[in-house]
Design a protein around this motif. Sequence first.
Motif, PDB file in Angstrom:
ATOM      1  N   GLU A  87       0.750  -1.101  -0.068  1.00  0.00           N
ATOM      2  CA  GLU A  87      -0.009  -0.028   0.085  1.00  0.00           C
ATOM      3  C   GLU A  87       0.838   1.059   0.028  1.00  0.00           C
ATOM      4  N   ILE A  88       0.587   1.963  -0.956  1.00  0.00           N
ATOM      5  CA  ILE A  88       1.514   3.431  -0.950  1.00  0.00           C
ATOM      6  C   ILE A  88       0.700   4.514  -0.970  1.00  0.00           C
ATOM      7  N   GLU A  89       1.372   5.702  -1.335  1.00  0.00           N
ATOM      8  CA  GLU A  89       0.651   7.038  -1.229  1.00  0.00           C
ATOM      9  C   GLU A  89       1.088   7.755  -2.544  1.00  0.00           C
ATOM     10  N   TYR A  90       0.346   8.301  -3.325  1.00  0.00           N
ATOM     11  CA  TYR A  90       1.028   9.196  -4.518  1.00  0.00           C
ATOM     12  C   TYR A  90       0.164  10.484  -4.255  1.00  0.00           C
ATOM     13  N   PHE A  91       0.661  11.379  -4.912  1.00  0.00           N
ATOM     14  CA  PHE A  91       0.192  12.979  -4.862  1.00  0.00           C
ATOM     15  C   PHE A  91      -0.538  13.190  -6.011  1.00  0.00           C
ATOM     16  N   ASP A  92      -1.835  13.662  -6.169  1.00  0.00           N
ATOM     17  CA  ASP A  92      -2.532  14.208  -7.036  1.00  0.00           C
ATOM     18  C   ASP A  92      -2.584  15.491  -7.047  1.00  0.00           C
ATOM     19  N   SER A  93      -2.194  15.993  -8.193  1.00  0.00           N
ATOM     20  CA  SER A  93      -2.071  17.608  -8.257  1.00  0.00           C
ATOM     21  C   SER A  93      -3.330  17.967  -8.663  1.00  0.00           C
ATOM     22  N   LYS A  94      -4.202  17.613  -8.983  1.00  0.00           N
ATOM     23  CA  LYS A  94      -5.632  17.848  -9.406  1.00  0.00           C
ATOM     24  C   LYS A  94      -6.504  17.977  -8.162  1.00  0.00           C
ATOM     25  N   GLN A  95      -6.299  17.229  -7.266  1.00  0.00           N
ATOM     26  CA  GLN A  95      -6.978  17.368  -5.976  1.00  0.00           C
ATOM     27  C   GLN A  95      -6.417  17.995  -5.134  1.00  0.00           C
ATOM     28  N   ASN A  96      -4.885  18.140  -5.227  1.00  0.00           N
ATOM     29  CA  ASN A  96      -4.146  18.716  -4.379  1.00  0.00           C
ATOM     30  C   ASN A  96      -4.031  18.139  -3.073  1.00  0.00           C
ATOM     31  N   ALA A  97      -3.936  16.752  -3.118  1.00  0.00           N
ATOM     32  CA  ALA A  97      -4.089  15.675  -2.039  1.00  0.00           C
ATOM     33  C   ALA A  97      -3.377  14.545  -2.282  1.00  0.00           C
ATOM     34  N   PRO A  98      -3.098  13.981  -1.348  1.00  0.00           N
ATOM     35  CA  PRO A  98      -2.409  12.459  -1.216  1.00  0.00           C
ATOM     36  C   PRO A  98      -3.627  11.305  -1.553  1.00  0.00           C
ATOM     37  N   VAL A  99      -3.194  10.279  -2.203  1.00  0.00           N
ATOM     38  CA  VAL A  99      -4.195   9.242  -2.716  1.00  0.00           C
ATOM     39  C   VAL A  99      -3.450   8.084  -2.205  1.00  0.00           C
ATOM     40  N   LYS A 100      -4.275   7.191  -1.359  1.00  0.00           N
ATOM     41  CA  LYS A 100      -3.906   5.620  -1.035  1.00  0.00           C
ATOM     42  C   LYS A 100      -4.103   4.855  -2.208  1.00  0.00           C
TER      43      LYS A 100
END
Length: 184
Positions: A49-62
């Motif tokens: 399980e990782i986390e990436y950063f979604d620039s469109k939502q300006n939030a991390p995503v699991k």
Amino acid sequence: MSVNFAEVVKLLENASAFDLYRVTVAIQHMLDDPKRMLAVKRNLRVGQEIEYFDSKQNAPVKARLLECNKTRVLVQNLADGKRWNLPYYWLNVEQTETVIDTSRGKGLQRHEIGVGDILGFVASRDGLERYGKVLRLNPKTVTLDCKTEVWKVSYSVLFKVINAEAGMPEDDPYLIQGSLFPPQ
């Protein structure tokens, strides 16, 4: 090494468009460095399980890591099940804080808000406080779902709602009762 992004943003505020472009090119060269990609790859395992950063939502995503390739990874978003092919540098393997706080005391900045955040504002038409969930980040406004209405609100009048879930009644998740004014 930890980077103070608020300081970086503050430093770049007065940079010209050309200067920002030059910084972007330099950063892209650093991001494409095979040594940096290898450093990220060492921390990854398929199924993790990782986390990436979604620039469109300006939030991390699991997400769950499905596949590692030479320069990109295949992940599956845990919330919606969609699969994404992302560059390694989007992955937050060090669990770095993603909020960049450069508040100047009035309102919020776009980079301080993420889709799904609960925010508040005082409506100019009636002077009442309203609270809503962020649906979309626009260039000059935020679209908020305030349960009974959808509002487009300027960043300058928004404030963060602290511990929103603690004061939310179950039948109205965007209305906060008792969290701003303690019972008397």
